[in-house]
Motif scaffolding. Structure first.
Motif, PDB file in Angstrom:
ATOM      1  N   GLY A   1      45.163  33.668  42.077  1.00 24.94           N
ATOM      2  CA  GLY A   1      44.415  32.260  41.600  1.00 24.94           C
ATOM      3  C   GLY A   1      44.392  31.185  42.481  1.00 24.94           C
ATOM      4  O   GLY A   1      44.067  30.119  42.205  1.00 24.94           O
TER       5      GLY A   1
ATOM      6  N   TRP B   1      43.383  36.909  43.977  1.00 23.55           N
ATOM      7  CA  TRP B   1      43.797  37.819  42.671  1.00 23.55           C
ATOM      8  C   TRP B   1      45.120  36.810  42.108  1.00 23.55           C
ATOM      9  O   TRP B   1      45.250  37.049  40.862  1.00 23.55           O
TER      10      TRP B   1
ATOM     11  N   GLU C   1      27.279  35.081  39.154  1.00 23.44           N
ATOM     12  CA  GLU C   1      28.819  34.522  39.000  1.00 23.44           C
ATOM     13  C   GLU C   1      29.533  35.482  39.960  1.00 23.44           C
ATOM     14  O   GLU C   1      30.666  34.892  40.392  1.00 23.44           O
TER      15      GLU C   1
ATOM     16  N   GLN D   1      36.931  27.819  41.850  1.00 23.69           N
ATOM     17  CA  GLN D   1      37.307  27.752  40.450  1.00 23.69           C
ATOM     18  C   GLN D   1      38.642  27.914  40.382  1.00 23.69           C
ATOM     19  O   GLN D   1      39.453  27.507  39.639  1.00 23.69           O
TER      20      GLN D   1
ATOM     21  N   ILE E   1      40.385  30.861  39.579  1.00 24.22           N
ATOM     22  CA  ILE E   1      40.417  31.945  38.580  1.00 24.22           C
ATOM     23  C   ILE E   1      41.256  33.070  39.354  1.00 24.22           C
ATOM     24  O   ILE E   1      41.269  32.910  40.351  1.00 24.22           O
TER      25      ILE E   1
ATOM     26  N   ALA F   1      32.256  33.697  42.934  1.00 26.65           N
ATOM     27  CA  ALA F   1      33.622  34.042  42.765  1.00 26.65           C
ATOM     28  C   ALA F   1      34.004  34.794  44.032  1.00 26.65           C
ATOM     29  O   ALA F   1      35.365  35.326  43.963  1.00 26.65           O
TER      30      ALA F   1
ATOM     31  N   ASP G   1      42.851  42.553  44.829  1.00 23.16           N
ATOM     32  CA  ASP G   1      43.058  43.410  43.168  1.00 23.16           C
ATOM     33  C   ASP G   1      43.981  44.548  43.794  1.00 23.16           C
ATOM     34  O   ASP G   1      43.318  45.411  44.792  1.00 23.16           O
TER      35      ASP G   1
ATOM     36  N   GLU H   1      37.364  33.978  45.471  1.00 22.76           N
ATOM     37  CA  GLU H   1      38.660  33.732  44.481  1.00 22.76           C
ATOM     38  C   GLU H   1      39.683  34.765  44.942  1.00 22.76           C
ATOM     39  O   GLU H   1      39.398  35.743  45.637  1.00 22.76           O
TER      40      GLU H   1
ATOM     41  N   GLN I   1      41.744  39.724  36.638  1.00 22.50           N
ATOM     42  CA  GLN I   1      40.678  40.200  35.753  1.00 22.50           C
ATOM     43  C   GLN I   1      39.619  39.075  35.542  1.00 22.50           C
ATOM     44  O   GLN I   1      38.455  39.425  35.034  1.00 22.50           O
ATOM     45  N   GLU I   2      39.984  38.030  35.503  1.00 25.20           N
ATOM     46  CA  GLU I   2      38.854  36.787  35.387  1.00 25.20           C
ATOM     47  C   GLU I   2      37.891  36.950  36.365  1.00 25.20           C
ATOM     48  O   GLU I   2      36.720  36.803  36.361  1.00 25.20           O
ATOM     49  N   ILE I   3      38.190  37.428  37.726  1.00 24.64           N
ATOM     50  CA  ILE I   3      37.310  37.381  38.922  1.00 24.64           C
ATOM     51  C   ILE I   3      36.437  38.540  38.487  1.00 24.64           C
ATOM     52  O   ILE I   3      36.908  39.723  38.308  1.00 24.64           O
TER      53      ILE I   3
END
Length: 803
Positions: free
Chosen positions: A729, A727, A718, A734, A736, A722, A785, A725, A739-741
């Motif tokens: 979106g 922060w 996963e 995807q 994302i 990601a 982040d 990705e 915190q989904e990352i």
């Protein structure tokens, strides 16, 4: 019971065929599902009562066109060609638990086309009440098409040879009989001869043969005005063939011809001109298809033009037969137009006939060969003076007959085939004695045909029947026939070795099927090099090989296994080293069942494979790291530096020991999907095009698939997906955010961006570490982040102060 439960229960029962122990079943079930689903052949299980599909692997829909949903619980009886159905069902009835059956039949694909399948089936028992039929099927359409083409070509050649003999046999020839022989050979519906009269102004159908069920058109085709058909006549006068694949597609200038042909129900046709030796057009020979359209092959057209030449010569002979003085002259004139290379000698061995086809085959003009003796006629074929088939007519006991691949005698005619190493030709010949008008023997005549191409086609058919296309080893069907042939007392003890190539799926997923095929080829070569000449090696399935060792004790077979293992360890390691899980068992007494021995060998092999699987996967991970490092041209120091920074961040975050290990693994393999990107894109100095950028952006998904196929990498799959990705979106694939990352992906996004900036890219120069840190700080909260950026900057500032 729900439908899915029924299917799962059935597949569970299917795996019981291999008699696995309870503790091995979960892992083996997954393994067998993968092997069965990805096999090159169609594997299916059918209800014994009505043959309806209970199961079919993923290969079936790919070959047949029908989806699993369209096949499951449906009987294939309605999809088997009606002409093959009874024979196939009779074969299936003979299948037992131990002894299977083999049959060939045509199967209707979803696109309404038939393909040829060769199926091997046997009955299997799940329990006391349930019996089903297990069938392995493979597509043999290519082989069948080649067989049909060879058969048709042989039929035509035989028909033309027969026609030649009929023309030679008498002054009066039954042309309808000859047209019938040739018409049946080419499967024409109607064969006819038109002759021109009144200086070409009129033309009539003077001779016609029709296949069964086809009406004659001869009566309506008399005294036609030739001037009404200028398109047709112009081509014939130019010596051209008229080949019409579809009468409905004739051009506007051929409307008269089109109307006449359609009135006879003709859909497709071939017409060749009949011209005398002075090139005068005297008629034409036609072949109609009323049932369907046809695409004529050039070699068949050429052969049929020869028949037209024979007809022209026959007409010429009929016109001038009273003026010919000697029968030898008539014979020589006919022979000159024969399609086969033909020559004759007198009873002193001197050449008296050397026809045009013989000139073309030998490269020697008739004027240079006529009158020569002492076997000079053999020089073009054997590079030395050498008796030929024609000499066996005069001396039947000559030792030359031992050199013929086959030799038969029909009345006074000898028929044989021989191979000439000097010319590389396979030659089919017929030879007969020659008699004069008083029935006195005056010599012999021989016709030669170059059948090298046919021989090669036959060899290709044999190859397709016996060998695996990819590896060149024997295929499963041939191996099973050899098992039956050698399962006898004189070959005991018989040992079996089964090998399964480790890591094939991993290589296919990571490096592509071409690299997977190369792995199989390397494994096949190791098996060939490690075995003896008399051993029979076959490809048993997708990644399985099987070896039959007659007159071999178990200990000898074990030593061969060791030899294979040693060869694997010494093989090249790109992309991974060849590794083969092996099992062996032996039949030592007549009472033992050879198929039980094969099953025992298979069980031992899979037991060994389970034990070796961890080492195989660890080796594969090292290969992935090496491939990624080579593809990205990054040094080991570069990777270690990323890992060290990731470790420092992980310690500040209070990660556990296992979490730190996974983070370090991610630091080295998060970009693993890059190994599939072409170097010309990866290292392009200029800015990437939109299409190239899309290819680059697919590497997280590619890396995710690779990790998903490797148990040791599942935990970071996963994060690999990601790691690009953002922060906010706006990243990919995807989109994302926050915190989904996954945490590991957020950490590596910062470290990787920093390293890329200070190292530079092919299309962008490197910047200083301080500038890179400013850019990282600027992108906190958008790309990265912000909390992790703060920790990262603290680490880098601490390093800077220490320096």
């Amino acid at each position: 019971m729900p439908k899915n439960d029924i299917t799962d229960n059935f597949l569970g029962n299917f795996l019981e065929l291999f008699r696995l122990s309870e503790e091995d079943l979960p892992l083996s079930e997954q393994k067998y599902r993968t092997i069965v689903e990805n096999a090159n052949d169609i594997i299916s299980v059918h209800r014994a009562s009505d043959l309806s599909y209970l199961y079919i692997n993923s290969t079936g829909p790919k070959i047949l066109g029908w989806s699993k949903k369209e096949l499951i619980r449906k009987s294939p009886v309605n999809l088997i060609h009606p002409e093959d159905l009874t024979r196939a069902l009779e074969k299936i009835k003979t299948a037992g638990i131990e002894d299977g059956c083999t049959c060939e039949y045509r199967f209707l694909k979803k696109d309404s086309q038939y393909l040829w399948l060769e199926s091997n089936g046997k009955k299997i028992r799940f329990n006391a009440e349930t019996v089903a039929l297990l069938i392995y099927s493979r597509d043999i359409s290519e082989r069948k098409a080649l067989e049909e083409r060879v058969r048709q070509r042989l039929n035509l050649e035989e028909a033309i040879t027969t026609a030649s003999q009929l023309f030679l046999a008498a002054d009066s020839v039954d042309l309808v009989k000859i047209m019938g022989i040739v018409g049946e050979a080419v499967t024409a519906d109607r064969v006819y001869i038109f002759e021109f009269f009144d200086e070409g102004k009129k033309t009539s159908n003077t001779c016609e043969w029709c296949a069964v069920g086809i009406e004659s058109a001869q009566e309506m085709l008399q005294d036609l005005d030739s001037s009404l058909f200028p398109w047709w006549l112009g081509r014939l006068k130019n010596g051209e063939n008229i080949v019409i694949q579809d009468v409905n597609a004739l051009p506007a200038e051929a409307n008269n011809e089109k109307f006449l042909l359609q009135s006879q129900g003709i859909k497709s046709l071939l017409v060749v001109p009949i011209r005398l030796k002075n090139s005068e057009l005297v008629g034409f020979l036609g072949f109609d298809d009323n049932q369907s359209t046809r695409k004529w092959l050039a070699e068949d057209i050429k052969t049929l033009r020869m028949l037209a030449e024979m007809i022209a010569l026959y007409w010429t002979r009929c016109q001038v037969k009273n003026a010919l003085r000697e029968s030898e002259q008539r014979l020589a004139s006919i022979i000159d137009f024969l399609p086969d290379a033909t020559f004759a000698i007198d009873n002193q061995g001197r050449v008296i006939i050397w026809n045009r086809a013989m000139e073309e085959m030998s490269g020697i003009k008739g004027e240079d060969m006529l009158g020569k003796d002492n076997y000079e006629y053999a020089l073009p074929f054997f590079s030395k003076r050498h008796p030929m088939l024609i000499d066996l007519v005069m001396n039947p006991d000559h030792p030359l007959k031992e050199k013929y691949l086959f030799l038969k005698k029909h009345d006074e005619t000898l028929v044989g085939e021989i191979y000439s190493p000097q010319s590389g030709l396979y030659m089919f010949g017929t030879a007969s004695p020659l008699y004069d008008a008083n029935n006195r023997w005056v010599g012999a005549i021989e016709s030669i045909r170059d059948v090298t191409e046919r021989r090669r086609a036959e060899e290709k058919i044999r190859y397709l029947s016996h060998f695996d296309k990819l590896t060149g080893l024997y295929n499963r069907s041939f191996f099973e026939e050899e098992v039956k042939r050698l399962d006898k007392k004189e070959y005991l003890p018989i040992s079996i070795i089964i090998g399964d190539v480790n890591g094939l799926k991993l290589v296919n997923d990571a490096f592509g099927h071409r690299e997977g095929d190369r792995l199989l080829l390397r494994a096949a070569q190791i098996l060939k090099d490690s075995c003896r000449q008399e051993d029979i090696i076959a490809r048993w399935g997708g990644d399985e090989f099987i070896i039959l060792l007659p007159n071999t004790y178990h200990q000898q077979a074990f030593h061969i296994c060791q030899r294979i293992k040693n060869a694997c360890q010494q093989s090249e390691s790109e992309p991974i080293q060849v590794s083969i899980a092996l099992g062996t068992a032996s039949k030592e007494t007549v009472d033992e069942n050879i198929f039980t021995i094969i099953k025992e060998t298979d069980d031992r092999m899979y037991s060994n494979k389970v034990q070796e699987s961890k080492n195989t996967r660890n080796s594969f991970i090292l290969s992935l790291e090496n491939s990624l490092r080579n593809r990205t041209r990054k040094s080991q120091f570069y990777i270690v530096h990323k890992q060290e920074t990731a470790k420092q961040l992980g310690l500040l975050l209070g990660l556990s020991k296992n979490e730190l290990q996974n983070l370090l693994l991610l630091a080295s393999l998060h970009d693993i999907g890059i190994i599939t990107i072409p170097p010309e894109i990866l290292f392009k100095a200029a800015a990437l095009t939109p299409g190239e950028w899309e290819i680059i952006k697919k590497h997280p998904e590619t890396g995710y698939r690779i990790a998903q196929s490797t148990p040791e990498l599942l935990v970071i799959a996963e994060a690999i997906l990601a790691h690009h990705e953002r922060w906010d979106g706006s990243g990919y694939p995807q989109g994302i955010a926050g915190q989904e990352i996954p945490l590991g992906a957020r950490i590596l996004a910062i470290i990787d961006s920093y390293n890329a900036m200070i190292s530079g890219r092919p299309y962008k120069a490197a910047i200083s570490p301080s500038q890179a840190l400013q850019e990282i700080h600027r992108c906190a909260g958008s790309q990265f982040d912000p909390d992790l950026v703060r920790l990262f900057l603290e680490i880098k500032k601490g390093i800077s102060r220490r320096q």
